[in-house]
Design an enzyme around this catalytic site. Structure first.
Site, short mmCIF file in Angstrom:
data_model
loop_
_atom_site.label_atom_id
_atom_site.label_comp_id
_atom_site.label_asym_id
_atom_site.label_seq_id
_atom_site.Cartn_x
_atom_site.Cartn_y
_atom_site.Cartn_z
N LYS A 167 0.78 -1.31 0.03
CA LYS A 167 -0.05 -0.03 -0.10
C LYS A 167 0.79 1.45 -0.07
O LYS A 167 0.61 2.38 -0.83
CB LYS A 167 -0.80 -0.15 0.53
CG LYS A 167 -2.38 -0.73 1.18
CD LYS A 167 -2.99 -0.27 2.36
CE LYS A 167 -3.98 -1.90 1.71
NZ LYS A 167 -5.13 -2.09 3.38
N ASP A 226 -9.85 2.27 2.51
CA ASP A 226 -10.02 1.42 3.85
C ASP A 226 -10.42 2.14 4.85
O ASP A 226 -11.61 1.55 5.67
CB ASP A 226 -8.75 0.83 4.02
CG ASP A 226 -7.86 -0.05 3.45
OD1 ASP A 226 -8.64 -0.79 3.17
OD2 ASP A 226 -6.71 0.04 3.48
#
Ligand code: ATR
Length: 277
Positions: free
Chosen positions: A68, A105
């Site tokens: 990420k 997220d």
């Protein structure tokens, strides 16, 4: 007939990813023709693998552990929430050829808590365990819900204090160690540490949960995680794992790519039933 648009999730390891299944269910539900695969990509091959994927006509990627931060660095342009998270889980090819980086997220967590579980975050005392990348991604979206405070507790106290400082301009965020939690109570406790992976729970005092408190583990598995079991033992009103967040972050990525919001609840219910089976 034109080939369907291509998407994929990159991660390492990736074999057990539920993302291809989730996106296939979304595509079926919304009538979108797309192909979504999974590719094992170690960090050192990330840039070349992403470049090859888009050069070959790919339209969008999800990036998961441990990619990420690399995806954040790769993106040509970033949304504000990705910028704050310093991590990107969604890459999207733009009409001008640039690659947009976003992070869905935190949005996924908030949607699961507030919409799927009817939990009110406004005015609540929130405790986040951990001060790594997973915590960083959820703080700003949680603060947008106007909790009365967010306490970040971490094994390495300096990291919690440093991370809290980065978000201090956005709301009441305090960093501390686990030992500082004695005699405090919280309405929501979120486990964002990697401790589940080693089968342990951070050292938390008893009596941490207020009446009707909710525990939420960002991790998920076919069995309840150790943190979910801890919440049950501590009489939490609900002790949840991150399956709903996983589906919600996927739905937000799907929307970024396709401009259509899929229905998440039937997909969560299906995956939940499958793991119980
Ligand atoms: P991620 O990107 O998944 O958040 P990370 O940046 O490596 O991964 O952060 C892992 C987090 O889990 C950190 O907060 C780490 O605590 P430290 O900062 O003190 O290392 C926490 N962590 C990992 N294993 C843990 C354990 N067994 N008990 C408590 N905290 C743990």
């Amino acid at each position: 007939m034109m080939a369907p648009d291509r998407y994929a999730v990159f991660g390492h390891p990736i074999a057990h990813s539920k993302s291809p299944r989730i996106h296939a269910l979304f595509a079926g539900q919304t009538g979108q023709a797309l192909d979504y695969g999974a590719q094992d990509v170690p960090a050192e091959l990330f840039s070349s693998a992403v470049a090859a994927f888009f050069a070959e006509g790919g339209k969008g990627l999800n990036c998961t552990i441990p990619l990420k931060e690399l995806a954040w660095a790769y993106a040509d342009i970033k949304t504000e929430r990705a910028q704050l998270a310093k991590a990107v889980n969604t890459l999207a090819l733009q009409a001008d050829g640039r690659i947009l980086g976003d992070n869905t997220d935190g949005l996924g967590l908030v949607a699961d808590l507030t919409v799927n579980h009817g939990i009110r975050l406004a005015g609540s005392r929130v405790l986040v365990l951990g001060a790594g990348g997973a915590s960083r991604g959820i703080i700003a979206p949680l603060l947008e819900q106007a909790p009365s405070s967010i306490t970040l507790a971490n094994r390495t106290v300096d990291k919690a204090i440093g991370l809290a400082g980065e978000f201090a301009h956005k709301g009441a965020v305090i960093g501390c160690g686990f030992g500082d939690l004695e005699n405090q109570q919280f309405d929501l406790v979120i486990n964002a540490t990697a401790s589940s992976l080693s089968g342990s729970v951070p050292p938390l005092p008893d009596g941490l949960l207020a009446n009707n408190a909710v525990c939420y583990d960002l991790a998920y598995g076919n069995e309840p995680t150790v943190f979910v079991r801890w919440g049950q033992q501590q009489q939490a009103a609900k002790s949840l794992d991150g399956l709903g967040m996983l589906v919600e972050q996927a739905a937000a990525a799907f929307f970024i790519w396709r401009g259509i919001q899929p229905q998440t609840q039937p997909v969560i219910a299906l995956l939940d039933a499958e793991r119980g089976a």
